[in-house]
Every structure is written in C-alpha cells, then in structure tokens.
Design a protein around this motif. Structure first.
Motif, PDB file in Angstrom:
ATOM      1  N   ARG A 562       0.833  -1.212   0.000  1.00  0.00           N
ATOM      2  CA  ARG A 562       0.000   0.000   0.000  1.00  0.00           C
ATOM      3  C   ARG A 562       0.867   1.260   0.000  1.00  0.00           C
ATOM      4  NH1 ARG A 562      -3.888   2.665   4.440  1.00  0.00           N
ATOM      5  NH2 ARG A 562      -5.029   4.037   3.031  1.00  0.00           N
ATOM      6  N   LEU A 563       1.979   1.221   0.737  1.00  0.00           N
ATOM      7  CA  LEU A 563       2.886   2.363   0.734  1.00  0.00           C
ATOM      8  C   LEU A 563       3.406   2.626  -0.675  1.00  0.00           C
ATOM      9  CD1 LEU A 563       4.559   4.497   2.293  1.00  0.00           C
ATOM     10  CD2 LEU A 563       6.322   2.762   2.598  1.00  0.00           C
ATOM     11  N   GLY A 564       3.770   1.561  -1.387  1.00  0.00           N
ATOM     12  CA  GLY A 564       4.237   1.727  -2.758  1.00  0.00           C
ATOM     13  C   GLY A 564       3.178   2.348  -3.641  1.00  0.00           C
ATOM     14  N   GLU A 565       1.927   1.896  -3.510  1.00  0.00           N
ATOM     15  CA  GLU A 565       0.831   2.455  -4.323  1.00  0.00           C
ATOM     16  C   GLU A 565       0.622   3.934  -4.001  1.00  0.00           C
ATOM     17  OE1 GLU A 565      -2.474   0.012  -3.394  1.00  0.00           O
ATOM     18  OE2 GLU A 565      -1.657  -1.793  -4.362  1.00  0.00           O
ATOM     19  N   LEU A 566       0.611   4.273  -2.714  1.00  0.00           N
ATOM     20  CA  LEU A 566       0.433   5.673  -2.316  1.00  0.00           C
ATOM     21  C   LEU A 566       1.593   6.535  -2.803  1.00  0.00           C
ATOM     22  CD1 LEU A 566      -0.850   5.121   1.327  1.00  0.00           C
ATOM     23  CD2 LEU A 566      -2.152   6.156  -0.535  1.00  0.00           C
ATOM     24  N   ALA A 567       2.825   6.005  -2.688  1.00  0.00           N
ATOM     25  CA  ALA A 567       3.995   6.755  -3.137  1.00  0.00           C
ATOM     26  C   ALA A 567       3.924   7.021  -4.642  1.00  0.00           C
ATOM     27  CB  ALA A 567       5.272   5.999  -2.787  1.00  0.00           C
ATOM     28  N   GLU A 568       3.501   6.030  -5.409  1.00  0.00           N
ATOM     29  CA  GLU A 568       3.338   6.239  -6.856  1.00  0.00           C
ATOM     30  C   GLU A 568       2.313   7.333  -7.133  1.00  0.00           C
ATOM     31  OE1 GLU A 568       3.398   2.917  -9.749  1.00  0.00           O
ATOM     32  OE2 GLU A 568       3.284   1.642  -7.969  1.00  0.00           O
ATOM     33  N   ALA A 569       1.181   7.288  -6.442  1.00  0.00           N
ATOM     34  CA  ALA A 569       0.119   8.265  -6.662  1.00  0.00           C
ATOM     35  C   ALA A 569       0.572   9.674  -6.284  1.00  0.00           C
ATOM     36  CB  ALA A 569      -1.120   7.880  -5.857  1.00  0.00           C
ATOM     37  N   LEU A 570       1.444   9.776  -5.273  1.00  0.00           N
ATOM     38  CA  LEU A 570       1.923  11.084  -4.818  1.00  0.00           C
ATOM     39  C   LEU A 570       3.159  11.547  -5.572  1.00  0.00           C
ATOM     40  CD1 LEU A 570       1.460  10.456  -0.993  1.00  0.00           C
ATOM     41  CD2 LEU A 570       0.163  12.088  -2.357  1.00  0.00           C
ATOM     42  N   GLY A 571       3.714  10.689  -6.456  1.00  0.00           N
ATOM     43  CA  GLY A 571       4.874  11.065  -7.245  1.00  0.00           C
ATOM     44  C   GLY A 571       6.207  10.775  -6.592  1.00  0.00           C
ATOM     45  N   TYR A 572       6.216  10.034  -5.458  1.00  0.00           N
ATOM     46  CA  TYR A 572       7.464   9.689  -4.772  1.00  0.00           C
ATOM     47  C   TYR A 572       7.952   8.340  -5.298  1.00  0.00           C
ATOM     48  CZ  TYR A 572       5.769  13.275  -1.519  1.00  0.00           C
ATOM     49  OH  TYR A 572       5.296  14.441  -0.970  1.00  0.00           O
ATOM     50  N   LEU A 573       8.488   8.348  -6.505  1.00  0.00           N
ATOM     51  CA  LEU A 573       8.796   7.083  -7.178  1.00  0.00           C
ATOM     52  C   LEU A 573       9.926   6.313  -6.512  1.00  0.00           C
ATOM     53  CD1 LEU A 573       8.370   8.103 -10.924  1.00  0.00           C
ATOM     54  CD2 LEU A 573       6.675   7.251  -9.287  1.00  0.00           C
ATOM     55  N   GLU A 574      10.932   7.020  -5.979  1.00  0.00           N
ATOM     56  CA  GLU A 574      12.038   6.325  -5.305  1.00  0.00           C
ATOM     57  C   GLU A 574      11.549   5.623  -4.041  1.00  0.00           C
ATOM     58  OE1 GLU A 574      15.101   5.803  -6.436  1.00  0.00           O
ATOM     59  OE2 GLU A 574      14.397   6.781  -8.271  1.00  0.00           O
ATOM     60  N   VAL A 575      10.625   6.280  -3.330  1.00  0.00           N
ATOM     61  CA  VAL A 575      10.050   5.649  -2.129  1.00  0.00           C
ATOM     62  C   VAL A 575       9.257   4.409  -2.531  1.00  0.00           C
ATOM     63  CG1 VAL A 575       8.485   5.971  -0.175  1.00  0.00           C
ATOM     64  CG2 VAL A 575       9.945   7.855  -0.924  1.00  0.00           C
ATOM     65  N   ALA A 576       8.532   4.494  -3.656  1.00  0.00           N
ATOM     66  CA  ALA A 576       7.763   3.346  -4.139  1.00  0.00           C
ATOM     67  C   ALA A 576       8.690   2.177  -4.474  1.00  0.00           C
ATOM     68  CB  ALA A 576       6.945   3.743  -5.358  1.00  0.00           C
ATOM     69  N   LYS A 577       9.788   2.450  -5.175  1.00  0.00           N
ATOM     70  CA  LYS A 577      10.747   1.390  -5.510  1.00  0.00           C
ATOM     71  C   LYS A 577      11.294   0.730  -4.248  1.00  0.00           C
ATOM     72  CE  LYS A 577      12.446   3.591  -9.761  1.00  0.00           C
ATOM     73  NZ  LYS A 577      13.616   4.236 -10.385  1.00  0.00           N
ATOM     74  N   GLU A 578      11.635   1.560  -3.268  1.00  0.00           N
ATOM     75  CA  GLU A 578      12.186   1.031  -2.012  1.00  0.00           C
ATOM     76  C   GLU A 578      11.158   0.153  -1.299  1.00  0.00           C
ATOM     77  OE1 GLU A 578      13.712   2.686   2.320  1.00  0.00           O
ATOM     78  OE2 GLU A 578      13.528   4.095   0.639  1.00  0.00           O
ATOM     79  N   ALA A 579       9.880   0.567  -1.322  1.00  0.00           N
ATOM     80  CA  ALA A 579       8.838  -0.208  -0.652  1.00  0.00           C
ATOM     81  C   ALA A 579       8.652  -1.571  -1.315  1.00  0.00           C
ATOM     82  CB  ALA A 579       7.527   0.579  -0.674  1.00  0.00           C
ATOM     83  N   TYR A 580       8.588  -1.593  -2.653  1.00  0.00           N
ATOM     84  CA  TYR A 580       8.425  -2.873  -3.353  1.00  0.00           C
ATOM     85  C   TYR A 580       9.652  -3.763  -3.162  1.00  0.00           C
ATOM     86  CZ  TYR A 580       4.446  -0.608  -5.646  1.00  0.00           C
ATOM     87  OH  TYR A 580       3.264   0.035  -5.897  1.00  0.00           O
ATOM     88  N   ALA A 581      10.846  -3.168  -3.149  1.00  0.00           N
ATOM     89  CA  ALA A 581      12.072  -3.955  -2.943  1.00  0.00           C
ATOM     90  C   ALA A 581      12.081  -4.574  -1.541  1.00  0.00           C
ATOM     91  CB  ALA A 581      13.302  -3.073  -3.152  1.00  0.00           C
ATOM     92  N   ARG A 582      11.632  -3.803  -0.541  1.00  0.00           N
ATOM     93  CA  ARG A 582      11.555  -4.350   0.827  1.00  0.00           C
ATOM     94  C   ARG A 582      10.547  -5.496   0.901  1.00  0.00           C
ATOM     95  NH1 ARG A 582      10.605  -0.506   5.793  1.00  0.00           N
ATOM     96  NH2 ARG A 582      10.726  -2.549   6.797  1.00  0.00           N
ATOM     97  N   ALA A 583       9.435  -5.339   0.183  1.00  0.00           N
ATOM     98  CA  ALA A 583       8.421  -6.410   0.174  1.00  0.00           C
ATOM     99  C   ALA A 583       8.995  -7.691  -0.407  1.00  0.00           C
ATOM    100  CB  ALA A 583       7.200  -5.951  -0.616  1.00  0.00           C
ATOM    101  N   LEU A 584       9.817  -7.548  -1.464  1.00  0.00           N
ATOM    102  CA  LEU A 584      10.410  -8.733  -2.086  1.00  0.00           C
ATOM    103  C   LEU A 584      11.466  -9.383  -1.199  1.00  0.00           C
ATOM    104  CD1 LEU A 584      10.628  -7.485  -5.778  1.00  0.00           C
ATOM    105  CD2 LEU A 584       9.182  -9.331  -4.887  1.00  0.00           C
ATOM    106  N   LYS A 585      12.084  -8.618  -0.318  1.00  0.00           N
ATOM    107  CA  LYS A 585      13.008  -9.229   0.631  1.00  0.00           C
ATOM    108  C   LYS A 585      12.256 -10.098   1.630  1.00  0.00           C
ATOM    109  CE  LYS A 585      16.825  -5.905   0.537  1.00  0.00           C
ATOM    110  NZ  LYS A 585      17.618  -4.929   1.321  1.00  0.00           N
ATOM    111  N   LEU A 586      11.052  -9.657   1.995  1.00  0.00           N
ATOM    112  CA  LEU A 586      10.241 -10.449   2.920  1.00  0.00           C
ATOM    113  C   LEU A 586       9.602 -11.650   2.224  1.00  0.00           C
ATOM    114  CD1 LEU A 586       8.396  -7.630   4.929  1.00  0.00           C
ATOM    115  CD2 LEU A 586      10.338  -9.001   5.665  1.00  0.00           C
TER     116      LEU A 586
END
Length: 602
Positions: A562-586
């Motif tokens: 959800r953080l990644g989706e919100l970050a994309e919608a708000l234009g924080y693309l680097e934060v979105a990438k970091e969120a999805y990458a963290r999810a893939l680590k889990l």
C-alpha cells in the motif's frame, strides 16, 4: 584572473569545453579529460592519465590543483567539486592570487552537500588563503556553541607540530582568547618577545609576524582566524584588509554550516523521538557523532551515570572528570589532561543544556586526527540542538523516557529505565526465554502446564514446574512486578509507561487503515520504520512465536504494497521502488511487488 580554459567533467571524467583560449587548441566534447588535455608533469611524463586533481576531488576534497605542461606551456590545473561532476580551470603557472570570495562560495556549496567534510575542506581553504597572502601558516579556532572555549579545528602550513602544542584556549587566554574576548584584531611583528603568545615551540622556530582576526556575527563569536610568518618585515596591512573583507562572509559560511550540523544531528533523532524510542534516539545520536568525528569509538555518559557506547571504547570511571565542570579535556593530544584517562588518545567534551552540563561525550581514535582536536568543535555543534531533547530536565525525563522499552522486531533488546538488559542480566537464559514467550502472548493468561510443555517438553512434569518457578523468580528479580499469578495461570503485567515496537507497529498500521492519501502515506512510513525484521528474529526457530510472527509479517507486506501504491500516486517514485524492494526481501515471489517494481524501473 580569468582562466585560459574552463572544462566541465561528468562523474566519469568526460569533458565539455565551456570556454578556451584559441591558442590552446582545445577542441572536442565528450572525450575523457585526460585524452583532451594530454598534460605532462615537469619531467615530461604523461600526467592526465593519473590526474591528481580528479583523484583528490573523488576522495572528497572540494578543490585541488597541480602544475602541468601543456604543449610546452607551464600551466596550473585547478579543479572544483560540483554537484554532478567537476569544474576544471587552466591558468598560467604564475597567475594572480585566486578570488577569495569565489573560493568561499565554492566552499559553502561543497559543505552544504557534504557537511561531514568540514575539517578537510577548511584546511583546503586555509591553504588557498595562506598562499594568497604569502604567509607560512594559517589556523582556525572555532568557538563551542556556548562560547566557553576556542578549539583548533583546522591548520595548514609549516611546522604543524609546533602550532599543535596548545590546541585549546579559554576566552581571554593567549592571542586567540584575547581576540575572542575583545572582538578586535591583534597583530605583532615581534612574536618571540610577546608574553601573551603561549606556544613556546612556535617562538623557538623564529616566527615573528602573527595576525589574529575575530570571526563574529550578530549571533555571537564563531571563531578566530590566525596567520603567521617568520618574516618580521612582512606588511600586516594587506592581510588585515583582506581579512576585513572576507571575515563577515567566512563567519556567515561557518555559522550556516555549523548550524546545519546541529539540524542534521536533530533530524537523525526525530523519528525515534516521535515514536517514543528515547534510548534508540541516544544510540542514533552516538552513531552520528562517530560518523562525523571518524572516531574508533564514542561513549556518552549522562549525569545520572547511564552510559551508551558504540565502537571500541576503553574503560573510564567518569566520576571526577573535569568535563562535569564544563572543561574540555583529553589525553595525549595537547588538551588539559583528564585525571582518569589512560591508554588510548581521547577527547572529552561537555554537552550543555539549560545552562548546565547534562552529559559528557568521549571520542576515541586509534589514529588521532591532525590536529587531534579537529572533530571537537563540529561534534559540539552537531550536538547543540539534540542534547536538550535527549537529556531533558528530571521532570521532563520522567514523562519522556518509558519505564520499559522492548524491541522485538528483528534483534530482541530490552531496556528498563534507560538501562540495557541482556540475557546475563536476567541471571538465567531460561528467564530471558520465558520473558519472550510471555511477550508473544502478552494479552493472554497462560496455564502453568502449557508453559511447562512448551518451554521444557523433555523434562518430567514436576521438574518442569520447578524450572518454571525458578525462571519466574529470576524474571521478577530483574523486572519487579512483571509477572503475576492467578491460580494455575501466569500473566504478563506490563507497566502503563512502556514502549513495545510490535505494539506500536500495530497501532500505527490500524491508524493507517483508517486514513487515505498523504496522511496514510506518512503513517505507513512511520510504522514500517519500526519493522526491522521478523518478531524475535534472533530466535527464528521458536515455534511458540510463529503465529504472531506470521501475522506481523503479513501486516508488513500489505503495508509495503500500500505504501508503494500511495507513493506512486503522490509522485514519490524512489520511495515506491524502495517499498516494493523491501516487500520482495520479505517474500521473494510476491508477484504484485515484482510487477510494480519492474514497471517503475522501465
């Protein structure tokens, strides 16, 4: 003086010619600088292929220069660090002195991006200033934020060891202290006969001309800038005029940078303090000091005796340390000696809040910096804004520091009234393990037989019960009142004044569930900062925590998506990438995270 050529280099060293004297014949863009210039050293060997200017700039210097031969002409290559590469200028070898205002501007730009490079950059600027004014030595003393001391922070020139004889002055003491007190320049052409000058080794080397200039602003004294020469006939008027022109800008630059250090120190703590993690905030503060000072180890001691350490720190009593009286002391570095210090060189710094010393920071260096006091003033300014929050008054501290702090997401850590507790503190490792199990079931009353079967399945029932009673005793001894018995059940009784990271994580996640847009984005980031790993990550095979561990990991995964989706919608693309990458680590095979990350990377 206008340069003969100006080149802009990208991070890979490829050059673009901004302007060039036609006589140089510099043509072509996009070529490596070494191929474009093809300079030689004084012996005719290729120099640009091993460019010393780029080497120093890549190491973090804000400026660097070297002489070179270019098509038979003797030139000087001068380079500056910029945000996205380097600026290189070519001058005649015997060019006019540099524009000191321009040098200060470049110094400021560099340090606003890299404040941790302050001492090295100051030495580079002092070298430029010294050479421009034809002096043999230049030194900068910075005042501490309370304006109690002047501490030698940067030195450049000849006879370094002599000038380091005394790297610390009180206001009114010696040339720097007198100038700081009176806020007026002071100079002499007979230094050897002047009793006000206290460094005897400098006098013995024959230094005669000494110019001391205050750096001040309406906010107060920033420091003192000194120039020295062995030539007694050297005209002091030109250096004084130059210093009078650059001193206000230099003082403003230093104040901006030192204040920025304080802001950086406070920012490092903000999230921890916001979440109520006071002990974590102190450890983050400690690591910030270690990075800034490049110390091998750092110790922080509060008035009440509580200690926090990082890195290698030798023992020290800290009972009668003069720092508690507001003095800067040290060991094997020219500072007044601490009566309790032995062995490794160190600097002990008093940290002030509300007009009193509330803590002492000690910096240890395996290889002391030169000057040894170089990190002292930056450390004090770094600490200035953070210390009042980290060490509140007793009434504030009672309100701000939780009685019990527990960090179970990732590495398990416990603090009781600010003191770190380990498995050894509990007396028995079994008591430590019992505490973990009770925490995993903190909202349940646990039947005695259930506890025995879970924790000691191989022991006979009666022996397991005796073991349970023993561990409960040790647990209560370490944390009084933490366990209460209700008939054949035990229940964890946590104090109201507590911080549990997994409890706070769940509170923030529930809050985010009820929010939308930017509010949800901010709350999710705070929550996911707390999720540093699985519940009781240092005990991954504890099946008794598996249900709660899996639940919290699922919450973290859904939160990251959800953080990644919100970050994309708000234009924080680097934060979105970091969120999805963290999810893939889990969860490495989480298709939604894989798909969204692939789309963002293009």
């Amino acid at each position: 003086m206008k340069p003969l050529a100006r080149l802009r280099l990208d991070p890979k060293g490829k050059a673009s010619v901004l302007e060039a004297d036609p006589s140089l014949g510099l043509e072509g863009n996009g070529l490596p600088c070494a191929l474009l210039v093809q300079g030689q050293d004084p012996f005719g060997r290729p120099l640009c292929s091993r460019c010393p200017v780029q080497r120093e700039l890549r190491r973090g210097a804000y400026r660097a220069s070297t002489p070179l031969l270019f098509k038979g002409r003797r030139l000087r290559c001068q380079g500056y660090r910029e945000k996205d590469g380097f600026l290189v200028e070519l001058y005649p070898e015997r060019a006019e002195p540099p524009n000191l205002f321009l040098e200060l501007s470049r110094l400021t730009q560099h340090l606003l991006q890299s404040p941790e490079k302050l001492p090295e950059a100051l030495e580079d600027f002092l070298r430029t200033l010294r050479q421009a004014l034809d002096m043999e030595a230049a030194e900068l003393f910075l005042a501490d934020p309370e304006e109690h001391h002047l501490i030698l922070t940067a030195y450049e020139g000849l006879h370094r060891e002599a000038f380091l004889e005394k790297p610390w002055f009180q206001l009114g003491e010696g040339y720097p202290g007198i100038v700081a007190l009176k806020r007026e320049p002071l100079f002499t052409h007979a230094l050897g006969e002047d009793p006000r000058y206290l460094r005897q080794k400098v006098k013995q080397l024959g230094y005669q001309t000494y110019i001391c200039y205050p750096l001040e602003l309406p906010q107060g004294l920033i420091g003192v800038l000194n120039l020295a020469s062995r030539d007694p006939r050297l005209d002091h008027q030109e250096p004084l005029e130059t210093l009078s022109r650059i001193a206000p800008l230099f003082a403003s630059t230093l104040y901006t940078l030192l204040t920025r250090l304080g802001e950086v120190g406070l920012q490092a703590l903000h999230q921890h303090l916001y979440r109520g993690e006071v002990s974590e905030a102190r450890l983050a503060f400690l690591k910030g000091i270690q990075r800034l000072s490049q110390a091998t180890g750092v110790r922080l001691v509060a008035r009440g005796g509580e200690r926090w350490e990082t890195g290698f720190v030798p023992p020290c009593g800290m009972q009668d340390c003069p720092c508690w009286e507001g003095k800067v002391v040290g060991h094997k570095n020219g500072l007044p000696d601490c009566p309790e210090a032995q062995g490794r060189p160190r600097i002990c710094l008093p940290l002030w809040a509300r007009g009193e010393v509330v803590a002492v920071a000690t910096l240890f260096h395996a290889r002391p910096p030169r000057p040894a006091t170089r990190p002292a003033a930056p450390t004090l300014w770094f600490s200035r804004l953070a210390v009042p929050f980290l060490f509140p008054s007793p009434s504030q501290e009672r309100a701000d520091v939780p009685e019990l702090e527990i960090y179970a997401l990732g590495q398990f850590r416990v603090r009781h009234r600010g003191k770190e507790l380990t498995s050894k503190t509990f007396g028995r490792r079994g008591a430590f393990q019992l505490f973990k199990y009770l925490l995993a079931n903190k909202d349940r009353a646990l039947y005695i037989d259930e506890l025995c079967e879970t924790l000691w399945p191989d022991l006979p029932p009666e022996r397991a019960r005796q073991e349970l009673y023993t561990q409960v005793y040790h647990l209560r001894k370490t944390l009084p009142g933490i366990v209460e018995r209700e008939g054949d059940y035990y229940r964890l009784k946590l104090p109201e004044d507590r911080f549990l990271d997994f409890e706070r994580f769940e509170e923030l996640m529930r809050k985010a569930d009820l929010e939308e847009g930017l509010s949800a984005f901010k709350t999710l980031r705070q929550a996911l900062e707390l999720y540093k790993g699985p519940l009781f990550g240092d005990d991954p095979y504890g099946e008794w925590a598996e249900a709660e561990r899996s639940y919290l990991q699922e919450r973290a995964l859904s939160g990251l998506l959800r953080l990644g989706e919100l970050a994309e919608a708000l234009g924080y693309l680097e934060v979105a990438k970091e969120a999805y990458a963290r999810a893939l680590k889990l969860e490495p095979y989480l298709e939604e995270a894989q798909r969204r990350l692939a789309l963002l990377k293009g």
